[in-house]
Design an enzyme around this catalytic site. Structure first.
Site, short mmCIF file in Angstrom:
data_model
loop_
_atom_site.label_atom_id
_atom_site.label_comp_id
_atom_site.label_asym_id
_atom_site.label_seq_id
_atom_site.Cartn_x
_atom_site.Cartn_y
_atom_site.Cartn_z
N GLY A 26 2.92 -1.15 4.23
CA GLY A 26 2.96 0.26 3.85
C GLY A 26 4.38 0.69 3.55
O GLY A 26 4.90 0.50 2.45
N GLY B 20 2.89 2.52 10.64
CA GLY B 20 3.88 3.56 10.41
C GLY B 20 4.68 3.96 11.64
O GLY B 20 5.34 5.00 11.64
N GLU C 67 -6.59 5.33 8.10
CA GLU C 67 -6.28 6.70 7.66
C GLU C 67 -7.50 7.34 7.01
O GLU C 67 -7.71 8.56 7.11
CB GLU C 67 -5.07 6.69 6.72
CG GLU C 67 -3.79 6.48 7.51
CD GLU C 67 -2.67 5.78 6.77
OE1 GLU C 67 -2.71 5.71 5.53
OE2 GLU C 67 -1.75 5.29 7.45
N ASN D 65 0.86 -1.19 0.00
CA ASN D 65 0.00 0.00 0.00
C ASN D 65 0.89 1.24 0.00
O ASN D 65 1.48 1.59 1.02
CB ASN D 65 -0.89 -0.03 1.27
CG ASN D 65 -1.74 1.22 1.40
OD1 ASN D 65 -1.84 2.02 0.47
ND2 ASN D 65 -2.36 1.40 2.56
N TRP D 66 0.95 1.88 -1.18
CA TRP D 66 1.86 3.02 -1.31
C TRP D 66 1.31 4.29 -0.67
O TRP D 66 2.02 5.28 -0.57
CB TRP D 66 2.13 3.29 -2.79
CG TRP D 66 3.04 2.29 -3.44
CD1 TRP D 66 3.65 1.20 -2.84
CD2 TRP D 66 3.48 2.28 -4.80
NE1 TRP D 66 4.42 0.53 -3.75
CE2 TRP D 66 4.34 1.16 -4.97
CE3 TRP D 66 3.23 3.10 -5.90
CZ2 TRP D 66 4.95 0.86 -6.19
CZ3 TRP D 66 3.84 2.79 -7.12
CH2 TRP D 66 4.69 1.69 -7.25
N LYS D 67 0.05 4.30 -0.33
CA LYS D 67 -0.58 5.52 0.22
C LYS D 67 -0.32 6.70 -0.72
O LYS D 67 -0.34 6.52 -1.93
CB LYS D 67 -0.09 5.76 1.65
CG LYS D 67 -0.25 4.50 2.52
CD LYS D 67 0.05 4.71 3.95
CE LYS D 67 -0.14 3.37 4.68
NZ LYS D 67 0.02 3.48 6.12
N SER E 5 3.75 -1.88 10.36
CA SER E 5 5.21 -1.92 10.59
C SER E 5 5.85 -3.26 10.27
O SER E 5 6.71 -3.74 11.01
CB SER E 5 5.54 -1.48 12.02
OG SER E 5 5.15 -0.14 12.21
N HIS F 223 -9.61 1.61 5.67
CA HIS F 223 -8.27 1.86 6.24
C HIS F 223 -8.39 2.93 7.33
O HIS F 223 -9.12 3.91 7.16
CB HIS F 223 -7.30 2.30 5.15
CG HIS F 223 -5.88 2.26 5.61
ND1 HIS F 223 -5.34 3.21 6.45
CD2 HIS F 223 -4.88 1.36 5.38
CE1 HIS F 223 -4.08 2.90 6.71
NE2 HIS F 223 -3.78 1.78 6.08
N GLU G 210 -5.22 -4.44 11.16
CA GLU G 210 -4.20 -3.40 11.21
C GLU G 210 -4.39 -2.57 12.48
O GLU G 210 -5.13 -1.57 12.46
CB GLU G 210 -4.32 -2.47 10.00
CG GLU G 210 -4.02 -3.13 8.67
CD GLU G 210 -3.41 -2.15 7.69
OE1 GLU G 210 -2.36 -2.47 7.13
OE2 GLU G 210 -3.98 -1.06 7.50
P1 PGA Z 1 3.04 0.46 7.57
O1 PGA Z 1 1.57 0.70 6.98
O2 PGA Z 1 3.57 -0.82 6.99
O3 PGA Z 1 3.82 1.67 7.15
O4 PGA Z 1 2.92 0.37 9.06
C1 PGA Z 1 0.65 -0.37 6.88
C2 PGA Z 1 -0.68 0.10 6.35
O5 PGA Z 1 -1.17 1.15 6.76
O6 PGA Z 1 -1.30 -0.57 5.50
#
Ligand code: PGA
Length: 255
Positions: free
Chosen positions: A232, A172, A96, A9-11, A211, A94, A166
């Site tokens: 991510g 992150g 976010e 997931n590149w966001k 993470s 998600h 998650e």
């Molecule tokens: P991360 O993000 O690997 O940077 O913790 C995971 C995600 O939000 O899908």
């Protein structure tokens, strides 16, 4: 037989030159990958480009979709547009989007149902925040988030679907959940759905995200109820992302 599903997931990251270099390296390094299913979720504007560049082994995943099919909805992207672009997976719920875009349970359920209606595969993200984790509410929160879908769409909505556990505090932060915590939660999710339909619960892909890196990926994927990884930060570097996939591919966990 289930195969590990690994999604990057590149966001809100990436640009033309990054994509060019990344996909060329990934295509090359995936030549010997046969067990793992692999997908990339770039920003919407790059979906078409990534789809055209990737080998058939790499599927394309959207990070978001609108609840409407067409009309006066400035800035949105419809499920038909995603489908036409060759997208196979769509991330929904998600944290976010729940936090920054105020997407509530009902709105997420509507998105989920439109993804199913058009026969794409939803990747439903669920998980607790730090306070809920500290007060032992993980399972309660996961249950609530699953119930929103179950309530209106029934257990059949989880056939050919993915749930990504998650924990928000692990995203992150560099601090992933422990393998024990991940397994306990995944087992809870599967057994909760098995009460409605065991066959559907058994075939469900339950990914972990938060993470993940080269060091912890194998310990996590080796948990019996972990069927894949949603990555991510570590998916933004083709060498690191490919290495994680190679480690999982060569790992001898039997699902
Ligand atoms: P991360 O993000 O690997 O940077 O913790 C995971 C995600 O939000 O899908």
């Amino acid at each position: 037989m289930k195969y590990p599903l690994i999604i990057g997931n590149w966001k809100l990251n990436g640009n033309s030159s990054m994509i060019y270099n990344f996909i060329n390296e990934l295509n090359q390094k995936m030549l010997n990958i046969n067990r793992c299913k692999i997908s990339i979720a770039p920003p919407t504007i790059y979906l078409d480009r990534v789809k055209k560049m990737t080998s058939s082994k790499i599927k394309v995943c959207a990070q978001n979709v609108d609840i409407n099919i067409s009309g006066a909805f400035t800035g949105e992207t419809s499920i038909e547009m995603l489908k036409e672009t060759g997208v196979e997976y769509v991330i929904v719920g998600h944290s976010e989007r729940r936090i920054y875009h105020k997407e509530d349970y009902d709105y997420i359920a509507k998105k989920y149902s439109i993804i199913k209606l058009f026969n794409l595969i939803p990747v439903l993200c669920i998980g607790e925040n730090a306070r809920e984790n500290a007060t032992g509410k993980t399972e309660e929160i996961c249950k609530l988030q699953i119930d929103t879908i179950l309530k209106n769409q029934g257990i059949k909505a989880f056939r050919n679907a993915v749930i990504a556990y998650e924990p928000i505090w692990a995203i992150g932060t560099g601090q992933s959940a422990t393998p024990l915590k991940i397994q306990t939660t995944h087992e809870f999710i599967r057994s909760y759905l098995a009460k409605k339909d065991k066959e559907i619960a058994d075939q469900l892909i339950i990914q972990y995200g938060g993470s993940i890196n080269i060091e912890n990926a194998i310990k996590i994927i080796n948990q019996p109820d972990v069927d894949g990884l949603l990555i991510g930060t570590a998916s933004l570097n083709a060498t690191v992302f490919s290495r994680i996939i190679q480690l999982v591919e060569n790992n001898n966990k039997i699902n």
